[in-house]
Scaffold this motif. Structure first.
Motif, PDB file in Angstrom:
ATOM      1  N   ASN A   1       0.829  -1.214   0.000  1.00 11.74           N
ATOM      2  CA  ASN A   1       0.000   0.000   0.000  1.00 11.74           C
ATOM      3  C   ASN A   1       0.856   1.253   0.000  1.00 11.74           C
ATOM      4  N   GLY A   2       2.039   1.174   0.628  1.00 12.52           N
ATOM      5  CA  GLY A   2       2.905   2.350   0.713  1.00 12.52           C
ATOM      6  C   GLY A   2       3.795   2.553  -0.491  1.00 12.52           C
ATOM      7  N   TYR A   3       4.088   1.475  -1.215  1.00 14.03           N
ATOM      8  CA  TYR A   3       4.990   1.570  -2.370  1.00 14.03           C
ATOM      9  C   TYR A   3       4.316   0.907  -3.575  1.00 14.03           C
ATOM     10  N   SER A   4       3.843   1.729  -4.485  1.00 17.46           N
ATOM     11  CA  SER A   4       3.118   1.190  -5.641  1.00 17.46           C
ATOM     12  C   SER A   4       4.008   0.306  -6.508  1.00 17.46           C
ATOM     13  N   SER A   5       5.323   0.593  -6.544  1.00 20.36           N
ATOM     14  CA  SER A   5       6.229  -0.214  -7.366  1.00 20.36           C
ATOM     15  C   SER A   5       6.283  -1.655  -6.859  1.00 20.36           C
ATOM     16  N   VAL A   6       6.185  -1.832  -5.535  1.00 24.52           N
ATOM     17  CA  VAL A   6       6.193  -3.169  -4.964  1.00 24.52           C
ATOM     18  C   VAL A   6       4.922  -3.912  -5.375  1.00 24.52           C
TER      19      VAL A   6
END
Length: 249
Positions: free
Chosen positions: A137-142
């Protein structure tokens, strides 16, 4: 003592070994869905992981256990084994530092479809899936990379099923050796040494055949000077020829 009874494999002990912050960051940075993160972002992610040490031959989790944890190999090797209804083990994958295992998209009702066992002493990082979802949720790339990897693994599974159901056993074993050589191979006087313990049963399971058949094919490869091997180890001497065998119609 015969040279075949001596192993050229490295078997570093993890006695006194600690998963230092630098080592943890290095291996987390190798995980495909974390590769786009900055060093500072990796440091924040690392805080959500815990480290555990395992001795060789330990079970990390069993098939059918609740799939609540995602894990990353920091040091050592791990194998994933699925058990059939008859209780036979089928080797699915062998993992090295930087590889992850467990289902990153599992929900609270999912279970592991395989058993994870250490092949060597190992240091493993673990994160609860609820915490991993916070990272997505915090890192869209992940999150995007997790979707890509899920698709890639599905395609790999389909390809493996096709290989097991359509290709002759000689081609399957050649393909397994090349694949393991690409992932675990290290240059050595014996050849391209597959740097992990590897039994005939392991090869047979990965190729979907019997240990006796795998031994016959491996003996033929050795007689043809394509490989050299001993107890629990294999080195590739002629990778181009193994590639040709695995690819020929």
């Amino acid at each position: 003592m015969s040279s075949k009874r001596k192993t050229p494999l490295e078997n570093p002990s993890l006695e006194g070994h600690h998963c230092t912050v630098d080592l943890r960051l290095e291996k987390l940075g190798m995980v495909p869905f974390f590769q786009a993160l900055s060093n500072e972002q990796l440091r924040q992610v690392n805080k959500k992981f815990t480290a555990n040490h395992y001795a060789r031959g330990e079970t990390i989790y069993r098939q059918g256990d609740s799939a609540t944890i995602l894990r990353v190999v920091v040091a050592g090797n791990v194998k994933l084994v699925a058990h059939t209804m008859e209780g036979e083990g089928v080797l699915l994958a062998m993992l090295q530092p930087g590889d992850f295992f467990g289902n990153p998209t599992a929900d609270s009702k999912d279970v592991y479809n395989e058993t994870a066992e250490t092949q060597t002493d190992a240091c493993i990082l673990s994160i609860r899936l609820s915490d991993f979802r916070e990272i997505m949720n915090g890192y869209s790339s992940v999150a995007m990379r997790v979707l890509d990897i899920t698709t890639e693994r599905l395609n790999e599974s389909r390809q493996r099923i096709r290989h097991l159901s359509t290709l002759p056993v000689t081609k399957r074993i050649a393909h397994v050796l090349v694949t393991l050589g690409n992932k675990f191979g290290e240059k050595h006087p014996h050849g391209l040494l597959i740097q992990l313990p590897l039994s005939r049963k392991d090869l047979a399971d990965m190729a979907g055949t019997s240990s006796a058949t795998a031994s016959r094919v491996m003996s033929r490869f050795q007689n043809d000077n394509l490989i050299t091997s001993g107890r629990q180890w294999v080195a590739i001497k002629n990778k181009p020829e193994l590639l040709r065998i695995s690819a020929e119609d």
